[in-house]
Design an enzyme around this catalytic site. Structure first.
Site, PDB file in Angstrom:
ATOM      1  N   ARG A  49       0.821  -1.203   0.000  1.00 25.84           N
ATOM      2  CA  ARG A  49       0.000   0.000   0.000  1.00 25.84           C
ATOM      3  C   ARG A  49       0.864   1.266   0.000  1.00 25.84           C
ATOM      4  O   ARG A  49       0.477   2.299  -0.537  1.00 25.84           O
ATOM      5  CB  ARG A  49      -0.927   0.008   1.220  1.00 25.84           C
ATOM      6  CG  ARG A  49      -2.050  -0.996   1.095  1.00 25.84           C
ATOM      7  CD  ARG A  49      -3.021  -0.897   2.239  1.00 25.84           C
ATOM      8  NE  ARG A  49      -2.501  -1.447   3.479  1.00 25.84           N
ATOM      9  CZ  ARG A  49      -3.199  -1.573   4.593  1.00 25.84           C
ATOM     10  NH1 ARG A  49      -4.437  -1.152   4.632  1.00 25.84           N
ATOM     11  NH2 ARG A  49      -2.679  -2.103   5.676  1.00 25.84           N
ATOM     12  N   ASP A 213     -10.432  -7.601   8.199  1.00 25.97           N
ATOM     13  CA  ASP A 213     -10.620  -6.309   7.537  1.00 25.97           C
ATOM     14  C   ASP A 213     -10.253  -6.455   6.063  1.00 25.97           C
ATOM     15  O   ASP A 213      -9.151  -6.895   5.739  1.00 25.97           O
ATOM     16  CB  ASP A 213      -9.711  -5.265   8.206  1.00 25.97           C
ATOM     17  CG  ASP A 213      -9.982  -3.863   7.699  1.00 25.97           C
ATOM     18  OD1 ASP A 213     -10.749  -3.702   6.731  1.00 25.97           O
ATOM     19  OD2 ASP A 213      -9.416  -2.915   8.276  1.00 25.97           O
ATOM     20  N   GLU A 239     -15.161  -6.806   7.725  1.00 29.88           N
ATOM     21  CA  GLU A 239     -15.105  -5.329   7.707  1.00 29.88           C
ATOM     22  C   GLU A 239     -14.738  -4.761   6.342  1.00 29.88           C
ATOM     23  O   GLU A 239     -13.849  -5.300   5.673  1.00 29.88           O
ATOM     24  CB  GLU A 239     -14.060  -4.917   8.752  1.00 29.88           C
ATOM     25  CG  GLU A 239     -13.735  -3.448   8.826  1.00 29.88           C
ATOM     26  CD  GLU A 239     -12.800  -3.165  10.002  1.00 29.88           C
ATOM     27  OE1 GLU A 239     -12.902  -3.860  11.044  1.00 29.88           O
ATOM     28  OE2 GLU A 239     -11.954  -2.265   9.864  1.00 29.88           O
ATOM     29  N   GLU A 266     -15.124   3.432   8.146  1.00 27.25           N
ATOM     30  CA  GLU A 266     -13.937   4.250   8.431  1.00 27.25           C
ATOM     31  C   GLU A 266     -13.653   5.250   7.310  1.00 27.25           C
ATOM     32  O   GLU A 266     -12.914   6.205   7.533  1.00 27.25           O
ATOM     33  CB  GLU A 266     -12.718   3.354   8.699  1.00 27.25           C
ATOM     34  CG  GLU A 266     -12.137   2.687   7.481  1.00 27.25           C
ATOM     35  CD  GLU A 266     -11.033   1.691   7.832  1.00 27.25           C
ATOM     36  OE1 GLU A 266     -11.319   0.701   8.519  1.00 27.25           O
ATOM     37  OE2 GLU A 266      -9.897   1.911   7.397  1.00 27.25           O
ATOM     38  N   HIS A 316     -12.596   3.419  14.393  1.00 24.19           N
ATOM     39  CA  HIS A 316     -11.436   2.966  13.634  1.00 24.19           C
ATOM     40  C   HIS A 316     -10.164   3.390  14.372  1.00 24.19           C
ATOM     41  O   HIS A 316      -9.962   4.583  14.645  1.00 24.19           O
ATOM     42  CB  HIS A 316     -11.465   3.606  12.237  1.00 24.19           C
ATOM     43  CG  HIS A 316     -10.217   3.374  11.466  1.00 24.19           C
ATOM     44  ND1 HIS A 316      -9.335   4.387  11.150  1.00 24.19           N
ATOM     45  CD2 HIS A 316      -9.688   2.231  10.968  1.00 24.19           C
ATOM     46  CE1 HIS A 316      -8.321   3.874  10.475  1.00 24.19           C
ATOM     47  NE2 HIS A 316      -8.509   2.575  10.344  1.00 24.19           N
ATOM     48  N   GLU A 338     -10.277  -0.441  19.147  1.00 19.53           N
ATOM     49  CA  GLU A 338      -9.301  -1.066  18.244  1.00 19.53           C
ATOM     50  C   GLU A 338      -7.920  -0.454  18.470  1.00 19.53           C
ATOM     51  O   GLU A 338      -7.791   0.764  18.536  1.00 19.53           O
ATOM     52  CB  GLU A 338      -9.698  -0.838  16.781  1.00 19.53           C
ATOM     53  CG  GLU A 338      -8.627  -1.343  15.800  1.00 19.53           C
ATOM     54  CD  GLU A 338      -8.928  -1.075  14.325  1.00 19.53           C
ATOM     55  OE1 GLU A 338      -9.705  -0.145  14.025  1.00 19.53           O
ATOM     56  OE2 GLU A 338      -8.368  -1.799  13.484  1.00 19.53           O
TER      57      GLU A 338
HETATM   58 MG   LIG Z   1     -10.549  -1.138   8.949  1.00 15.13          MG
END
Ligand SMILES: [Mg+2]
Length: 388
Positions: A49, A213, A239, A266, A316, A338
């Site tokens: 990413r 996720d 998610e 999010e 988030h 989280e």
């Molecule tokens: Mg997430």
């Protein structure tokens, strides 16, 4: 008490602490693990990413009252957000009342309405969080107490990341894995996703919560197939499967996965998309980010919508910031928090570079600071010195 100035500037995202005293056992998952993402179909950007995300620094915003009292808010996305604050909103806020946070929040939404969207809400978040910090400092109260918290002393926290053995060693009872593969990886990726979740479920045991996720990487057919394949793993939720604005897809996913909780939000920035999702009954867990979704004031509105619909809010990465910690402790329909773990296995969480005044989870639980405001523990000079 009137606003004298609002000023935003670039900061590092990890603010204090030197190199960790303890050596890492191995590199952190974020340094090497592939994560399915919206750019996975583009071969050049698929692997990491970091190859396509902007390198803008984090953002601090200081709101100063005419009597010199001040508050600090923080968010992301560097120069564009700094420009929105300093070049548009700051001059218009000067002379307004610091106490009128709810009215200022609505004013900020309207001021940015001609270009509203994600970045304007990052700017609003930083200003709103600074105003709440200022109010807490002014009243010598932690923000969680201003919000009426007090019913509980701490919160359970789940760990997000792909070093699950390390999170279990740290004492977390709930884990969330970042899904490595998506439609771009075809059937082999689907098999690998299933194998990973089966492996983590075996490691964690049936008594712990396990979530996954998907970070906007899937399309509807893939999400439906994925949900069917991981059904035996008993995931507490799946998610962020689809692109954020795909409400029709989300409704179809909800209809096609009975009994499987779905989480998301999010990448929504105002209460409106949350209200829309609640009305359609297509999300079970709402996950706004307090530094993105129009600040603490925005998240209070989202939490109230969720409460009325009988749904929980789990911010988030809420336990990674003092802002999220105070909000989460105080708001009754926030059952847990989280904590995103991007640091290397073997290095205690408290040795990782952190924002001042931001405690880390201990054995899967966390209590926020009791210092005034968000307890950030900085003098004004120290806050200004964060600038890069
Ligand atoms: Mg997430």
């Amino acid at each position: 008490m009137k606003i004298r100035s609002v000023h935003a500037f670039a900061i590092r995202s990890d603010l204090v602490g030197g190199p960790a005293r303890t050596s890492a056992r191995r590199p952190a998952w974020v340094d090497h693990a592939e994560v399915a993402n919206p750019m996975s179909h583009y071969a050049r950007f698929k692997r990491l990413r970091s190859s396509w995300r902007p390198r803008w620094p984090a953002v601090a915003c200081i709101v100063t009252a005419q009597d010199g009292q001040w508050g600090l808010g923080m968010t992301r996305y560097g120069s564009p957000v700094i420009a929105i604050i300093n070049e548009h909103l700051a001059p218009l806020l000067a002379g307004e009342s610091c106490e009128d946070i709810a009215a200022l929040w609505q004013m900020l939404q309207r001021l940015t309405s001609p270009y509203a969207g994600g970045l304007s809400c990052y700017a609003i978040s930083a200003i709103d969080l600074a105003l709440w910090d200022l109010r807490g400092r002014h009243e010598c109260q932690p923000v969680h107490r201003l919000l009426g918290g007090g019913a509980r002393a701490d919160l359970p926290v789940y760990a997000t990341g792909n070093d699950p053995d390390w999170y279990l060693e740290l004492g977390f009872d709930a884990l969330k894995i970042a899904c490595p593969y998506g439609p771009a990886d075809g059937p082999a990726g689907l098999d690998a996703n299933e194998a990973l979740l089966r492996e983590v479920r075996a490691l964690a045991g049936l008594e712990r919560d396990l979530m996954v996720d998907c970070w906007m990487a899937f399309d509807l057919p893939y999400a439906l197939e994925f949900a069917a394949r991981v059904r035996p793993m008993g995931l507490s939720w799946i998610e962020d499967c689809l692109m954020p604005e795909d409400f029709d897809g989300l409704a179809a996913l909800r209809a096609g996965t009975p009994g499987q909780a779905l989480a998301g939000g999010e990448h929504w920035y105002t209460p409106e998309p949350f209200e829309r999702a609640l009305r359609a009954g297509c999300l079970d867990v709402l996950q706004p980010d307090i530094g993105w979704a129009s600040g603490l004031s925005g998240c209070l509105r989202i939490a109230e919508l969720a409460r009325a619909a009988g749904r929980p809010v789990i911010l988030h990465a809420g336990m990674n910031t003092a802002y999220g910690q105070h909000f989460s402790l105080a708001v009754p329909n926030v059952p847990q928090g989280e904590y995103f773990v991007g640091s290397a296995p073997g290095v205690p969480l408290e040795e990782v570079r952190l924002t001042p005044g931001t405690p880390v989870p201990v054995k899967g639980r966390l209590a926020p600071s009791d210092e005034p405001g968000f307890g950030l523990g900085l003098t004004l000079d120290a806050a200004r010195a964060l600038a890069i």
